[in-house]
Design an enzyme around this catalytic site. Structure first.
Site, mmCIF file in Angstrom:
data_model
loop_
_atom_site.group_PDB
_atom_site.id
_atom_site.type_symbol
_atom_site.label_atom_id
_atom_site.label_comp_id
_atom_site.label_asym_id
_atom_site.label_seq_id
_atom_site.Cartn_x
_atom_site.Cartn_y
_atom_site.Cartn_z
ATOM 1 N N ASN A 162 0.523 -0.801 -0.277
ATOM 2 C CA ASN A 162 -0.091 -0.125 0.121
ATOM 3 C C ASN A 162 1.228 1.411 -0.035
ATOM 4 O O ASN A 162 1.338 1.366 0.557
ATOM 5 C CB ASN A 162 -0.717 0.088 1.502
ATOM 6 C CG ASN A 162 -2.302 -1.481 0.893
ATOM 7 O OD1 ASN A 162 -2.716 -1.109 0.170
ATOM 8 N ND2 ASN A 162 -1.735 -1.915 2.152
ATOM 9 N N GLU A 163 0.840 1.292 -1.305
ATOM 10 C CA GLU A 163 1.931 2.617 -1.093
ATOM 11 C C GLU A 163 1.655 4.295 -0.783
ATOM 12 O O GLU A 163 -0.209 3.795 -0.737
ATOM 13 C CB GLU A 163 2.516 2.997 -2.239
ATOM 14 C CG GLU A 163 3.239 1.541 -3.300
ATOM 15 C CD GLU A 163 4.468 1.048 -3.163
ATOM 16 O OE1 GLU A 163 5.213 1.817 -2.030
ATOM 17 O OE2 GLU A 163 5.723 0.714 -3.288
ATOM 18 N N PRO A 164 2.454 5.394 -0.825
ATOM 19 C CA PRO A 164 2.124 6.642 -0.337
ATOM 20 C C PRO A 164 -0.041 6.593 -0.998
ATOM 21 O O PRO A 164 0.534 6.283 -2.752
ATOM 22 C CB PRO A 164 2.857 7.948 -0.255
ATOM 23 C CG PRO A 164 4.137 6.690 -0.716
ATOM 24 C CD PRO A 164 4.280 5.276 -0.889
ATOM 25 N N SER A 166 -2.370 5.293 -0.527
ATOM 26 C CA SER A 166 -3.244 4.006 -0.806
ATOM 27 C C SER A 166 -4.587 4.387 0.706
ATOM 28 O O SER A 166 -3.764 5.544 1.835
ATOM 29 C CB SER A 166 -2.637 3.226 -0.225
ATOM 30 O OG SER A 166 -2.158 2.670 -0.708
ATOM 31 N N THR A 181 10.743 1.985 -3.589
ATOM 32 C CA THR A 181 10.145 0.673 -3.792
ATOM 33 C C THR A 181 10.904 -0.417 -4.465
ATOM 34 O O THR A 181 11.368 -1.576 -4.368
ATOM 35 C CB THR A 181 8.533 -0.162 -2.981
ATOM 36 O OG1 THR A 181 8.346 0.699 -2.328
ATOM 37 C CG2 THR A 181 8.158 -1.741 -3.226
#
Ligand code: F6R
Length: 655
Positions: A162-164, A166, A181
């Site tokens: 869940n990247e920035p 999300s 990532t």
């Protein structure tokens, strides 16, 4: 939860945490908690649903679970697992897939029935992804929900993938990976261009629905994001911050990952030091004064009683008597870090009235010239991180050795090797057989843009870097006979993030130390490199020093750590500051330029795409500016080092 280890809460941290001396101890504690739960459920005849993570963080945790299974008969028969995520496009048998990871680290070694294992399938066709994600959520629900969720944290603050950005309400879905990532994972895939761009991950909401959650994080490179997740506001920009809303969550950290938290960085803000088991020792005084000077934007000697009082440093004033006394204490501590003679001064050339060479302390301080050993994890870390100091040590007449610990072959592009091959081909010196091979290799590159991977070509790539290092050493005046190319074998481990040190690595290091018997040893204390090579190199040094502890040179030795392209020491950590002149900065730049194959790295390392020489110059100029702002002296650039006594390093190495 790991109740006995949970620290007393403070107003800065928004979730409970436990901090351990090492990641191995921490992993054991978490595995112990999971094992207790597994046994309790077995006694009740119920299943336990575990949410599992992959990556480098949980490796010791799984190793401990496997040990408990083998040695203490911990059974996984009643365990149901759901993994957080999987790379999109990788079939389950791909060596870098999380399916494969879980088999290698856990499932192949315990008695869990295959039907009770669940991971998202990265290879489902595009049209089926949504249905697959919905089915995954449904399977979690059908199993009764996740009882205990294990998490790592990415440097973007992600949990799962869940990247920035999300949302709090997100569920299992297809996601795009953040560039950082992908960069961190690129070592596992042999370069960023081969690293997957997409993944399937459980959502934030899926994770928050777990009944208990433990987030583990190790290492200094996680310290900043851990602080943001634990002390910062809740924001989709740092998805781990959503964990603050969970009432059964715990952060489990090693010292390095906890290092940026207020309780460690600026403990006087948390409360009286004695209530925290701390004292106003020299380091703490220096740290507080530097912090105050930076916060107030005033040189140290201009800080007033009011500055101290308003910033909550009354206790320090009481210990020191007045701002005047405190200022002088901080000022002299910093002034004493500065020397232009990093190896000490030649007694024959010392005149009465010359400034003392303050930072040197070891029994060998007065030896001149000294045997100096500079350890460079990759072939360019020496000049990037301490090129100016290296040149000075050589100029002052010391016997300077440089040891390159790993070959660096993995960071040589096929294109760079192709150019070297072209040169050899066109020299036209090879026999017909070799000439044919060279021709075929060059043609293969020209046709397809890649060279076939083979151990032989990796060796050739290592040679390319070796020659660059030779040229850089030449710029610095280090004779070729004092270069040591150790080519530590761990570097060739199958997957970068899962490499392990072996006895052969340590033995190579031990032999080097025995051959050089250094009075001064410089090592990379920069553990922030994305692939962990620096960390393993430091491990190898520690283990080799442990084997050398009875050697006569061991106690005579002074041990200095440098930081590299990725991070600088905090001001209060610096024990030795070597100022550089503008000419020395240029010479260092020339040495870094010799590492030509690394120029391309700038295209995908760091968001700003700056080259290593630029990073180095910015970093060492910023440090010089910081010394200037403290009211010390105005230099062009400074290279900084932290001291460890050999014993201290053996027992408290920051690993
Ligand atoms: C892994 C996962 C990720 C990792 C995170 C940290 O299943 O979902 O969130 O936990 O990227 O990775 P490492 O542990 O390799 O630093």
């Amino acid at each position: 939860m790991l109740a006995q280890d949970t620290l007393a809460p403070n107003r800065f941290e928004h979730a409970p945490l436990a901090v351990f001396a090492s990641s191995v101890e921490a992993s054991r504690a978490v595995a112990g908690a999971v094992a207790d739960l597994m046994r309790a459920r077995q006694r009740e005849g119920r299943a336990l649903v575990l949410g599992l993570a992959t990556g480098s963080t949980p490796v010791s945790f799984y190793a401990e679970l496997v040990r408990l299974h083998r040695e203490e008969r911990l059974s996984f028969a009643n365990v149901i697992t759901f993994n957080l995520d999987e790379y999109r496009g990788l079939p389950p048998d791909h060596p870098q897939s999380y399916h494969h990871f879980m088999r290698v680290h856990l499932f192949d070694h315990v008695d869990i029935p295959a039907a009770q294992i669940h991971l998202p399938d990265g290879s489902v066709p595009n049209a089926a992804v949504d249905a697959h994600c919905r089915a995954y959520e449904e399977a979690i629900r059908a199993a009764g929900g996740i009882d205990f969720q294990i998490l790592g944290i990415g440097r973007t603050g992600h949990i799962g993938f869940n990247e920035p950005g999300s949302a709090r309400r997100s569920r299992t879905r297809f996601v795009t990976l953040d560039p950082l990532t992908r960069r961190d994972a690129s070592g596992d895939f042999g370069g960023e261009e081969n690293t997957p761009r997409y993944a399937i991950t459980m959502g934030v909401r899926t994770i928050l629905e777990a009944r208990r959650i433990v987030l583990m994080a190790w290492g200094q490179h996680k310290a900043g994001i851990v602080r943001a997740a634990l002390e910062g506001e809740i924001t989709p920009q740092v998805t781990a911050s959503f964990l603050q809303e969970h009432d059964q969550v715990q952060f489990v950290l090693d010292h390095a990952a906890a290092g940026a938290l207020t309780r460690y960085r600026t403990p006087w803000l948390v409360g009286a030091l004695e209530d925290q088991g701390l004292t106003w020792d020299e380091r703490m005084i220096r740290r507080a004064i530097l912090w105050l000077s930076q916060k107030r934007r005033k040189p140290i000697l201009k800080l007033t009683d009011d500055d101290y009082n308003e910033a909550g440093l009354q206790d320090l004033l009481q210990v020191q008597g007045s701002a005047y006394d405190a200022n002088l204490a901080g000022f002299y501590q910093m002034q004493h870090t500065i020397t232009g003679w990093p190896g000490g001064r030649d007694p024959a050339r010392t005149r009465p009235g010359d400034a003392p060479v303050r930072p040197l302390r070891a029994p060998s301080a007065s030896v001149f010239p000294k045997r100096v050993l500079v350890l460079s994890p990759h072939p360019d870390d020496d000049v990037i991180s301490m090129g100016g100091t290296l040149c000075r040590l050589v100029e002052h007449g010391h016997e300077v050795h440089v040891a390159h610990q790993v070959s660096g072959a993995n960071a040589v592009s096929d294109e760079s090797l192709w150019r070297a091959l072209l040169f050899v081909r066109d020299l036209d010196l090879a026999d017909a057989n070799s000439a044919g091979r060279l021709q075929a290799l060059c043609a293969a590159y020209e046709a397809g843009g890649t060279l076939p991977a083979s151990p032989e070509l990796a060796r050739w790539k290592a040679l390319v870097r070796r020659h660059e290092a030779l040229a850089a050493a030449h710029v610095c005046g280090v004779p070729t006979g004092r270069l040591h190319f150790l080519d530590l074998p761990f570097y060739y481990g199958a997957s970068v993030r899962r490499r392990q040190l072996g006895n052969d690595d340590v033995e190579i290091m031990r032999r080097l130390l025995a051959a050089v018997r250094p009075h001064l040893l410089f090592a990379a204390g920069d553990l922030d490199d994305p692939h962990g090579t620096h960390r393993l190199c430091l491990h190898a040094l520690r283990d080799a020093l442990a084997l050398s502890a009875n050697e006569p040179w061991f106690r005579e030795m002074e041990l200095w750590f440098y930081r590299g392209a990725w991070a600088e020491w905090e001001l209060d950590e610096i024990d030795l500051a070597v100022p550089l002149s503008p000419q020395e900065v240029l010479r260092r730049r020339r040495a870094i330029f010799r590492h030509e194959t690394q120029k391309d790295q700038a295209l995908f390392l760091g968001d700003d795409r700056r080259e290593f020489w630029q990073r180095t110059e910015d970093r060492s100029r910023r440090l010089a500016d910081a010394y200037n702002a403290l009211g010390l002296a105005e230099y062009e650039a400074i290279e900084a080092f932290k001291r460890y006594s050999p014993d201290e390093f053996l027992h408290h190495a920051p690993l």
